[in-house]
Write a protein that holds these residues in place. Sequence first.
Motif, PDB file in Angstrom:
ATOM      1  N   VAL A  33       6.373  -8.917   4.274  1.00  0.00           N
ATOM      2  CA  VAL A  33       5.027  -8.785   3.710  1.00  0.00           C
ATOM      3  C   VAL A  33       4.199  -7.806   4.543  1.00  0.00           C
ATOM      4  CG1 VAL A  33       2.879 -10.028   3.249  1.00  0.00           C
ATOM      5  CG2 VAL A  33       5.071 -11.073   2.682  1.00  0.00           C
ATOM      6  N   TRP A  34       4.324  -7.871   5.869  1.00  0.00           N
ATOM      7  CA  TRP A  34       3.540  -6.997   6.744  1.00  0.00           C
ATOM      8  C   TRP A  34       3.979  -5.546   6.599  1.00  0.00           C
ATOM      9  CZ3 TRP A  34      -0.620  -9.267   7.948  1.00  0.00           C
ATOM     10  CH2 TRP A  34      -0.636 -10.633   8.178  1.00  0.00           C
ATOM     11  N   ILE A  35       5.282  -5.306   6.450  1.00  0.00           N
ATOM     12  CA  ILE A  35       5.775  -3.947   6.253  1.00  0.00           C
ATOM     13  C   ILE A  35       5.285  -3.404   4.910  1.00  0.00           C
ATOM     14  CG2 ILE A  35       7.843  -2.532   5.975  1.00  0.00           C
ATOM     15  CD1 ILE A  35       7.408  -3.407   8.853  1.00  0.00           C
ATOM     16  N   LEU A  36       5.313  -4.229   3.875  1.00  0.00           N
ATOM     17  CA  LEU A  36       4.815  -3.798   2.563  1.00  0.00           C
ATOM     18  C   LEU A  36       3.317  -3.498   2.605  1.00  0.00           C
ATOM     19  CD1 LEU A  36       6.744  -6.140   0.115  1.00  0.00           C
ATOM     20  CD2 LEU A  36       7.012  -3.677   0.423  1.00  0.00           C
ATOM     21  N   LEU A  37       2.549  -4.320   3.295  1.00  0.00           N
ATOM     22  CA  LEU A  37       1.121  -4.054   3.436  1.00  0.00           C
ATOM     23  C   LEU A  37       0.877  -2.758   4.208  1.00  0.00           C
ATOM     24  CD1 LEU A  37      -0.393  -7.581   4.125  1.00  0.00           C
ATOM     25  CD2 LEU A  37      -0.827  -6.106   2.150  1.00  0.00           C
ATOM     26  N   GLY A  38       1.680  -2.527   5.223  1.00  0.00           N
ATOM     27  CA  GLY A  38       1.568  -1.280   5.971  1.00  0.00           C
ATOM     28  C   GLY A  38       1.849  -0.075   5.097  1.00  0.00           C
ATOM     29  N   PHE A  39       2.828  -0.200   4.216  1.00  0.00           N
ATOM     30  CA  PHE A  39       3.137   0.879   3.280  1.00  0.00           C
ATOM     31  C   PHE A  39       1.995   1.097   2.299  1.00  0.00           C
ATOM     32  CE2 PHE A  39       4.837   2.094  -0.889  1.00  0.00           C
ATOM     33  CZ  PHE A  39       5.329   3.351  -0.567  1.00  0.00           C
ATOM     34  N   LEU A  40       1.462   0.014   1.751  1.00  0.00           N
ATOM     35  CA  LEU A  40       0.391   0.130   0.768  1.00  0.00           C
ATOM     36  C   LEU A  40      -0.898   0.702   1.354  1.00  0.00           C
ATOM     37  CD1 LEU A  40       0.858  -3.181  -1.255  1.00  0.00           C
ATOM     38  CD2 LEU A  40       1.365  -0.852  -1.991  1.00  0.00           C
TER      39      LEU A  40
END
Length: 56
Positions: A33-40
């Motif tokens: 989830v944190w990696i996806l938020l970083g991408f977004l």
Amino acid sequence: MMGNKANLGGGIIGLVFLALGVFKFISGDGWMVWILLGFLFGGFGALRQLLGSDKP
């Protein structure tokens, strides 16, 4: 030059989320989830600018 700083400022939040994702990955907790938020939030673009491979 000022535009690059503004773009980087927007990605700082993304970089924070990416760093948190890496920390969670190392500690064995939920990290995706944190990696996806970083991408977004633009963390990968800001990281590319910091490393200097993004040439205008």
